[in-house]
Motif scaffolding. Structure first.
Motif, PDB file in Angstrom:
ATOM      1  N   ALA A   9       0.785  -1.499  -0.117  1.00 25.11           N
ATOM      2  CA  ALA A   9      -0.026  -0.001  -0.071  1.00 25.11           C
ATOM      3  C   ALA A   9       0.770   1.145  -0.232  1.00 25.11           C
ATOM      4  O   ALA A   9       0.410   2.358   0.665  1.00 25.11           O
ATOM      5  CB  ALA A   9      -1.148   0.118   1.074  1.00 25.11           C
ATOM      6  N   CYS A  10       1.868   1.382  -0.705  1.00 25.07           N
ATOM      7  CA  CYS A  10       2.841   2.607  -0.812  1.00 25.07           C
ATOM      8  C   CYS A  10       1.929   3.623  -1.481  1.00 25.07           C
ATOM      9  O   CYS A  10       2.298   4.626  -1.264  1.00 25.07           O
ATOM     10  CB  CYS A  10       4.160   2.390  -1.524  1.00 25.07           C
ATOM     11  SG  CYS A  10       4.045   2.148  -3.274  1.00 25.07           S
ATOM     12  N   GLY A  11       1.096   3.077  -2.465  1.00 23.92           N
ATOM     13  CA  GLY A  11       0.338   4.088  -3.269  1.00 23.92           C
ATOM     14  C   GLY A  11       0.832   4.898  -4.644  1.00 23.92           C
ATOM     15  O   GLY A  11       0.074   5.547  -5.168  1.00 23.92           O
ATOM     16  N   GLY A  12       1.921   4.306  -4.950  1.00 24.22           N
ATOM     17  CA  GLY A  12       2.483   4.814  -6.136  1.00 24.22           C
ATOM     18  C   GLY A  12       1.627   4.620  -7.295  1.00 24.22           C
ATOM     19  O   GLY A  12       1.212   5.560  -8.064  1.00 24.22           O
ATOM     20  N   VAL A  14      -1.417   4.117  -7.508  1.00 28.79           N
ATOM     21  CA  VAL A  14      -2.836   4.756  -7.421  1.00 28.79           C
ATOM     22  C   VAL A  14      -2.499   6.146  -7.867  1.00 28.79           C
ATOM     23  O   VAL A  14      -3.542   6.920  -8.752  1.00 28.79           O
ATOM     24  CB  VAL A  14      -3.108   4.972  -5.807  1.00 28.79           C
ATOM     25  CG1 VAL A  14      -4.477   5.756  -5.848  1.00 28.79           C
ATOM     26  CG2 VAL A  14      -3.313   3.729  -5.368  1.00 28.79           C
ATOM     27  N   ALA A  15      -1.129   6.758  -7.697  1.00 24.55           N
ATOM     28  CA  ALA A  15      -0.968   8.200  -8.066  1.00 24.55           C
ATOM     29  C   ALA A  15      -0.750   8.276  -9.596  1.00 24.55           C
ATOM     30  O   ALA A  15      -1.120   9.226 -10.178  1.00 24.55           O
ATOM     31  CB  ALA A  15       0.294   8.806  -7.044  1.00 24.55           C
ATOM     32  N   VAL A  16      -0.245   7.357 -10.285  1.00 21.37           N
ATOM     33  CA  VAL A  16       0.095   7.331 -11.483  1.00 21.37           C
ATOM     34  C   VAL A  16      -0.806   6.825 -12.555  1.00 21.37           C
ATOM     35  O   VAL A  16      -0.701   7.234 -13.890  1.00 21.37           O
ATOM     36  CB  VAL A  16       1.404   6.730 -11.770  1.00 21.37           C
ATOM     37  CG1 VAL A  16       2.527   7.275 -11.054  1.00 21.37           C
ATOM     38  CG2 VAL A  16       1.391   5.344 -11.781  1.00 21.37           C
ATOM     39  N   CYS A  17      -1.955   6.266 -12.159  1.00 21.94           N
ATOM     40  CA  CYS A  17      -2.726   5.511 -13.030  1.00 21.94           C
ATOM     41  C   CYS A  17      -3.707   6.798 -13.779  1.00 21.94           C
ATOM     42  O   CYS A  17      -4.367   7.655 -12.923  1.00 21.94           O
ATOM     43  CB  CYS A  17      -3.766   4.719 -12.421  1.00 21.94           C
ATOM     44  SG  CYS A  17      -5.213   4.087 -13.452  1.00 21.94           S
ATOM     45  N   PRO A  18      -3.459   6.895 -14.968  1.00 20.06           N
ATOM     46  CA  PRO A  18      -4.243   8.109 -15.779  1.00 20.06           C
ATOM     47  C   PRO A  18      -5.810   7.885 -15.804  1.00 20.06           C
ATOM     48  O   PRO A  18      -6.314   8.789 -16.011  1.00 20.06           O
ATOM     49  CB  PRO A  18      -3.532   7.689 -17.130  1.00 20.06           C
ATOM     50  CG  PRO A  18      -3.178   6.311 -17.212  1.00 20.06           C
ATOM     51  CD  PRO A  18      -2.508   5.864 -16.021  1.00 20.06           C
ATOM     52  N   GLY A  20      -7.576   6.447 -13.072  1.00 17.64           N
ATOM     53  CA  GLY A  20      -7.756   6.375 -11.619  1.00 17.64           C
ATOM     54  C   GLY A  20      -8.326   5.010 -11.508  1.00 17.64           C
ATOM     55  O   GLY A  20      -9.436   5.040 -10.801  1.00 17.64           O
ATOM     56  N   LYS A  23      -7.327   1.948  -6.478  1.00 19.87           N
ATOM     57  CA  LYS A  23      -7.523   2.366  -5.128  1.00 19.87           C
ATOM     58  C   LYS A  23      -6.825   1.653  -4.098  1.00 19.87           C
ATOM     59  O   LYS A  23      -6.465   0.311  -4.420  1.00 19.87           O
ATOM     60  CB  LYS A  23      -8.882   2.316  -4.884  1.00 19.87           C
ATOM     61  CG  LYS A  23     -10.073   3.333  -5.527  1.00 19.87           C
ATOM     62  CD  LYS A  23     -10.996   3.521  -4.798  1.00 19.87           C
ATOM     63  CE  LYS A  23     -12.073   2.645  -5.317  1.00 19.87           C
ATOM     64  NZ  LYS A  23     -13.505   3.402  -5.535  1.00 19.87           N
ATOM     65  N   LEU A  24      -6.550   2.375  -2.997  1.00 18.67           N
ATOM     66  CA  LEU A  24      -6.104   1.131  -1.702  1.00 18.67           C
ATOM     67  C   LEU A  24      -7.359   0.906  -0.993  1.00 18.67           C
ATOM     68  O   LEU A  24      -8.002   1.984  -0.625  1.00 18.67           O
ATOM     69  CB  LEU A  24      -5.137   2.256  -1.083  1.00 18.67           C
ATOM     70  CG  LEU A  24      -3.725   2.437  -1.532  1.00 18.67           C
ATOM     71  CD1 LEU A  24      -2.971   3.210  -0.383  1.00 18.67           C
ATOM     72  CD2 LEU A  24      -3.059   1.124  -2.026  1.00 18.67           C
TER      73      LEU A  24
END
Lengths: 68, 394
Positions: A9-12, A14-18, A20, A23-24
């Protein structure tokens, strides 16, 4: 929705998915394969290399074929 | 359990950005009704951080030197070029500290509570929208969901922020603006000069990033790496390789594994949308050269808190935009300069790095991390190959 095994669950991703599409949820990344466009940006950013979009899409197809 | 159904401000995320925003909102308006939520059962854990914090942050943000969250006092750094040319500086006074985020984050959340905020850990919050209007949050705790109304929502929910996105702010990161990171907290390692932080650079060691050893004790340290988000091999591959190749690390044991993603660029132009304000990693407020975000989060949060306090007092949401304007004209412009320096550093070959390590001092590197590049770059103009590259940046 597919959970990524071994995810921290670092979230990387999530942040880059064009789209969206990620999700975490409960400390695991979850990918909505309906929204996913297979750009595979998420595969590269994962520090552990846990994501394999082709494999996830393949498994989804197999599941759908079984249900038919 | 969340006590009320309506608050002036709901802050989502009780990390340094969220807790500090709540605290300064209340310091500037004692009557504000502030709720701080965090999805983790334990605020501050797991850490996604190297845990280094500069002395300047302690000074400017009045952080006490509480021994409960200070592991080690640091007096400078060593940067190792690919062929191990050193750029070293040791100051007389401490330049920073390696902190314990598990305790530090709880301390910051406690400070916000002492200032008057209600803090609730173990609550997952998502944006509550109806008919295109943002009404508050949907709060999930112990499997049950409740709708809580709020005038203002603060998205302090980290690099994987969904709140900003759901509010209509495009915070999707280009992978070149992300560092993929992994870290092991290791014990029984031999560190030369454990009162300095050690940073290893090189395109085969840490592509577009660096490997760090941040000592927490003389024999214990956060050993971690951040690499370009677009890189083919994983961060884990590079970290494991380095550890294997260095006996002083290979003999160590692992106390903790941390995986993280650091935004390094992609600074949000739009920090406020209607009644939603974005701060911290969620806003990509991180130094793009060294990846440090605690100072940026807290200094942005201080501005945010001041403006939010005013919004509540004057009942005027338009004042939120003052936070965006003020942050950008002060910290934002500086980080933009640092990003340019990072873009320059990305283009360096191992050979270039080895050369620069010979001519640049530790003080020069510190100036670069602050966005002050002109005098430092001038020193490198003598190198024929770098001349063209550097000329572009002066």
């Amino acid at each position: 929705m597919v959970k990524i095994k071994g995810c921290y669950a670092c979230g990387g991703c999530v942040a880059v998915c064009p789209k969206g599409a990620i999700k975490l949820n409960d400390e695991k990344a979850e990918i909505d394969l309906e929204k996913c466009i297979s750009c595979k940006i998420c595969e590269k950013v994962c520090p552990l290399g846990l994501i394999n979009i082709d494999k996830l899409m393949e498994n989804k197809m197999i599941k759908e074929m079984r249900n038919d | 359990m969340i006590k009320k159904d309506f608050y002036d401000v709901i802050v989502i995320g009780a990390g340094p950005a969220g807790s500090t925003t709540a605290k300064f909102t209340l310091k500037n308006n004692k009557k504000a009704d502030v709720l701080v939520l965090d999805k983790h059962a334990e605020i501050g854990s797991p850490k996604r951080c190297g845990e280094g914090l500069g002395a300047r942050a302690f000074r400017e943000l009045n952080i006490p030197k509480d021994p409960r969250f200070i592991n080690k006092e640091i007096y400078g750094f060593v940067v190792y070029s690919p062929n191990r040319t050193l750029v070293k500086v040791r100051y007389d006074n401490s330049s920073g500290y390696i902190i314990e985020r598990k305790i530090f984050d709880k301390f910051l959340a406690s400070e916000s509570a002492r200032a008057g905020a209600e803090v609730c850990s173990n609550v997952f919050a998502s944006l509550w929208k109806e008919n295109g209007k943002i009404l508050g949050v949907k709060a999930k705790e112990f499997g049950e969901e409740r709708k809580i109304k709020a005038k203002i929502i603060v998205a302090a929910d980290g690099v994987d922020s969904r709140i900003a996105r759901d509010a209509g702010i495009n915070s999707t990161l280009n992978p070149i603006h992300l560092d993929s990171c992994i870290e092991y907290e290791m014990i029984n390692i031999r560190i030369d000069e454990p009162d300095l932080i050690h940073l290893f650079m090189g395109n085969k060691i840490a592509p577009r990033g660096y490997l760090w050893i941040f000592p927490k004790d003389d024999d214990r340290a956060n050993v971690g790496i951040g690499i370009l988000g677009n890189e083919t091999k994983t961060a884990k591959y590079y970290l494991d390789k380095f550890i294997k190749e260095h006996e002083f690390l290979e003999k160590g044991s692992i106390l903790e594994v941390n995986v993280g993603a650091v935004p390094v660029g992609g600074l949000l132009k739009e920090l406020v949308k209607e009644n939603v304000l974005v701060v911290g990693d969620a806003a990509r407020q991180v130094n793009p050269l060294h990846g440090g975000g605690i100072y940026e989060a807290m200094s942005a949060a201080k501005i945010a808190g001041e403006k939010i306090a005013k919004v509540i007092e004057e009942n005027n949401t338009l004042i939120l935009k003052d936070y965006e304007r003020e942050w950008w004209s002060t910290h934002g412009e500086k980080l933009k300069k640092v990003l340019k320096i990072r873009n320059f550093a990305e283009k360096l070959s191992d050979e270039d790095m080895n050369y620069l390590a010979k001519i640049w001092s530790g003080e020069d590197l510190t100036e670069l991390s602050r966005g002050k590049h002109v005098e430092v770059f001038k020193k490198a103009l003598k190198h024929p190959k770098l001349f063209t590259l550097i000329k572009k940046f002066i």
